[in-house]
Design a protein around this motif. Structure first.
Motif, PDB file in Angstrom:
ATOM      1  N   SER A  82       5.020  10.689  -8.947  1.00 52.76           N
ATOM      2  CA  SER A  82       5.072  10.329 -10.270  1.00 52.76           C
ATOM      3  C   SER A  82       4.433  11.570 -10.840  1.00 52.76           C
ATOM      4  O   SER A  82       4.343  12.172 -11.942  1.00 52.76           O
ATOM      5  CB  SER A  82       4.114   9.244 -10.933  1.00 52.76           C
ATOM      6  N   ASP A  83       3.706  12.479  -9.711  1.00 59.33           N
ATOM      7  CA  ASP A  83       3.175  13.814 -10.248  1.00 59.33           C
ATOM      8  C   ASP A  83       4.426  14.745 -10.716  1.00 59.33           C
ATOM      9  O   ASP A  83       5.211  15.010  -9.842  1.00 59.33           O
ATOM     10  CB  ASP A  83       2.427  14.432  -9.146  1.00 59.33           C
ATOM     11  N   PRO A  84       4.375  15.319 -11.779  1.00 57.18           N
ATOM     12  CA  PRO A  84       5.427  16.258 -12.088  1.00 57.18           C
ATOM     13  C   PRO A  84       5.532  17.539 -11.223  1.00 57.18           C
ATOM     14  O   PRO A  84       6.472  18.216 -11.347  1.00 57.18           O
ATOM     15  CB  PRO A  84       5.249  16.469 -13.675  1.00 57.18           C
ATOM     16  N   ARG A  85       4.297  17.659 -10.605  1.00 60.11           N
ATOM     17  CA  ARG A  85       4.201  19.102  -9.633  1.00 60.11           C
ATOM     18  C   ARG A  85       5.079  18.791  -8.584  1.00 60.11           C
ATOM     19  O   ARG A  85       5.584  19.553  -7.918  1.00 60.11           O
ATOM     20  CB  ARG A  85       2.675  19.124  -9.514  1.00 60.11           C
ATOM     21  N   VAL A  86       5.358  17.494  -8.098  1.00 59.73           N
ATOM     22  CA  VAL A  86       5.827  17.221  -6.986  1.00 59.73           C
ATOM     23  C   VAL A  86       7.274  16.834  -7.240  1.00 59.73           C
ATOM     24  O   VAL A  86       8.117  17.396  -6.489  1.00 59.73           O
ATOM     25  CB  VAL A  86       5.249  15.793  -6.286  1.00 59.73           C
ATOM     26  N   VAL A  87       7.528  16.066  -8.215  1.00 65.34           N
ATOM     27  CA  VAL A  87       9.181  16.071  -8.400  1.00 65.34           C
ATOM     28  C   VAL A  87       9.156  16.577 -10.167  1.00 65.34           C
ATOM     29  O   VAL A  87       8.619  15.834 -10.852  1.00 65.34           O
ATOM     30  CB  VAL A  87       9.371  14.613  -8.613  1.00 65.34           C
ATOM     31  N   ASP A  88       9.782  17.769 -10.099  1.00 58.08           N
ATOM     32  CA  ASP A  88       9.999  18.375 -11.717  1.00 58.08           C
ATOM     33  C   ASP A  88      11.054  17.923 -12.301  1.00 58.08           C
ATOM     34  O   ASP A  88      11.445  18.468 -13.467  1.00 58.08           O
ATOM     35  CB  ASP A  88       9.889  19.750 -11.323  1.00 58.08           C
ATOM     36  N   LEU A  89      11.723  16.798 -12.075  1.00 55.11           N
ATOM     37  CA  LEU A  89      12.778  16.488 -12.633  1.00 55.11           C
ATOM     38  C   LEU A  89      12.366  15.671 -14.033  1.00 55.11           C
ATOM     39  O   LEU A  89      11.162  15.400 -14.243  1.00 55.11           O
ATOM     40  CB  LEU A  89      13.733  15.407 -11.931  1.00 55.11           C
ATOM     41  N   ALA A  92       0.752  -1.274   0.096  1.00 54.77           N
ATOM     42  CA  ALA A  92      -0.019  -0.055   0.040  1.00 54.77           C
ATOM     43  C   ALA A  92       0.868   1.381   0.075  1.00 54.77           C
ATOM     44  O   ALA A  92       0.387   2.170  -0.622  1.00 54.77           O
ATOM     45  CB  ALA A  92      -0.867  -0.047   1.246  1.00 54.77           C
ATOM     46  N   ILE A  93       2.107   1.082   0.935  1.00 56.90           N
ATOM     47  CA  ILE A  93       2.891   2.428   0.770  1.00 56.90           C
ATOM     48  C   ILE A  93       3.353   2.501  -0.606  1.00 56.90           C
ATOM     49  O   ILE A  93       3.561   3.714  -1.244  1.00 56.90           O
ATOM     50  CB  ILE A  93       3.970   2.072   1.830  1.00 56.90           C
ATOM     51  N   GLY A  94       3.723   1.646  -1.383  1.00 58.16           N
ATOM     52  CA  GLY A  94       4.431   1.705  -2.410  1.00 58.16           C
ATOM     53  C   GLY A  94       3.427   2.181  -3.468  1.00 58.16           C
ATOM     54  O   GLY A  94       3.612   2.975  -4.385  1.00 58.16           O
ATOM     55  N   ASP A  95       2.121   1.669  -3.522  1.00 61.24           N
ATOM     56  CA  ASP A  95       1.188   2.425  -4.526  1.00 61.24           C
ATOM     57  C   ASP A  95       0.952   3.699  -4.304  1.00 61.24           C
ATOM     58  O   ASP A  95       0.890   4.588  -5.171  1.00 61.24           O
ATOM     59  CB  ASP A  95      -0.366   1.773  -4.086  1.00 61.24           C
ATOM     60  N   PHE A  96       0.945   4.249  -3.099  1.00 62.95           N
ATOM     61  CA  PHE A  96       0.900   5.571  -2.824  1.00 62.95           C
ATOM     62  C   PHE A  96       2.011   6.329  -3.206  1.00 62.95           C
ATOM     63  O   PHE A  96       1.755   7.436  -3.839  1.00 62.95           O
ATOM     64  CB  PHE A  96       0.660   5.871  -1.235  1.00 62.95           C
ATOM     65  N   LEU A  97       3.113   6.047  -2.945  1.00 64.74           N
ATOM     66  CA  LEU A  97       4.466   6.727  -3.250  1.00 64.74           C
ATOM     67  C   LEU A  97       4.473   6.643  -4.805  1.00 64.74           C
ATOM     68  O   LEU A  97       4.922   7.805  -5.285  1.00 64.74           O
ATOM     69  CB  LEU A  97       5.555   5.872  -2.694  1.00 64.74           C
ATOM     70  N   SER A  98       4.159   5.733  -5.535  1.00 67.87           N
ATOM     71  CA  SER A  98       4.016   5.682  -6.822  1.00 67.87           C
ATOM     72  C   SER A  98       3.303   6.674  -7.610  1.00 67.87           C
ATOM     73  O   SER A  98       3.802   7.349  -8.454  1.00 67.87           O
ATOM     74  CB  SER A  98       3.626   4.403  -7.267  1.00 67.87           C
TER      75      SER A  98
END
Length: 337
Positions: A40-47, A30-36
């Motif tokens: 994956s949101d480009p607003r969160v990680v903009d690399l 469940a943690i993996g599903d949430f973190l994925s």
């Protein structure tokens, strides 16, 4: 009970309270599903996607769920994750303040998802009001929600549904919100004096895409307004601001809360009162990061008393949100940009 709806019975209004979300269970899967979904949101990680996604789907998701599993297990309640429990209660309290309105709770990541809830409301309502559970604007939070709303408004229009859309952006100086936090600080200081009050805000990267300057200014506006109220009541106490929850490489807003806690005893601060007005509900970043990690570092460095003000109760949070809704301009038909 006071009707804060401000709408006629002829208008069908849907109101969606949007929080970040959390894993549905304290398990690695469940943690993996949430973190994925979250990371994956480009607003969160903009690399660049070509650089980041292999890292996320490789070392990050292979290692991080197991690494943080114990943290989630430590904060979990019989009813579920603190964030979901408190947000659900806020939604129920908000519905009582807005009789006749279709009030829903949704999450940016996880279920019920903001996209699904918005589309459902768009198909049955004349007006959809979006209330992000964030007092301060950041592209990764309010901006990400606006992205989802904009996309779903297009999908709804393709089906022939065009509700008017109202969306809050930020409310750092909302009177009820400021007064509540000032009152809690006054209560704690009068109960037992402290050397320092620390406002710990969730950090953001200093890269342009994350809007750090605006975000920091809004956080500071809240802290200043709160402490003005405190001082107006004849209570003078030192205070400062820090930033927590750094993730990944690069420079983030500073000073870091964890570094500050390690340094405070050396500055003569033995008793600290921490408040997190950026969080409308308890979650991993408050219950674990503050009460365990930062409290431990402070005491290890020689500090004696570490206290934290918990986020507002459901009824108070709902009243803030009802006030935010009431202050929105007439529906524009477009989500906030």
């Amino acid at each position: 009970m006071t009707d804060l709806s401000g709408q006629t019975d002829a208008t069908r209004e849907g109101v969606v309270l949007v929080a970040l979300g959390s894993p549905v269970a304290p398990t690695e899967e469940a943690i993996g599903d949430f973190l994925s979904e979250f990371l994956s949101d480009p607003r969160v990680v903009d690399l660049p996607r070509a650089l980041w996604l292999p890292i996320l789907n490789g070392p990050v998701l292979r290692r991080r769920p197991a690494r943080v599993l114990g943290q989630y297990e430590g904060i979990w309640t019989e009813e579920g994750s603190p964030l979901r429990v408190h947000t659900r209660a806020q939604g129920e309290a908000l519905a009582r303040l807005l009789p006749g309105r279709d009030v829903r709770v949704a999450y940016q990541y996880g279920s019920p998802n903001v996209a699904d809830v918005f589309l459902d409301l768009a198909r049955s309502c004349d007006v959809v009001t979006v209330l992000p559970a964030y007092p301060h604007f950041a592209p990764a939070t309010v901006g990400s929600i606006a992205d989802r709303v904009r996309e779903c408004a297009g999908l709804a229009a393709a089906e022939g549904h065009r509700p008017r859309i109202r969306a809050a952006r930020s409310w750092p100086s909302l009177a009820g919100y400021v007064d509540w936090h000032a009152g809690r600080i006054l209560e704690e200081v009068s109960r037992e004096g402290v050397d320092l009050v620390v406002f710990s805000w969730h950090g953001v990267p200093l890269r342009k895409a994350h809007g750090a300057a605006r975000y920091r200014a809004e956080c500071h506006a809240t802290a200043s307004a709160v402490m003005e109220r405190v001082e107006a009541q004849g209570c003078t106490v030192a205070w400062e601001e820090t930033f927590q929850s750094k993730f990944g490489p690069g420079r983030w807003l500073a000073p870091a809360t964890i570094d500050t806690m390690a340094a405070l005893p050396g500055r003569g601060v033995r008793s600290v009162l921490v408040t997190n007005p950026g969080f409308l509900a308890d979650c991993l970043e408050t219950v674990y990061e503050m009460d365990v990690l930062n409290a431990g570092v402070f005491r290890q460095a020689g500090g004696v008393s570490f206290r934290r003000i918990a986020p507002p109760d459901a009824e108070s949070a709902a009243r803030f949100l009802a006030q935010v809704r009431g202050a929105l301009t007439p529906a524009s038909g477009r989500p906030a940009r």
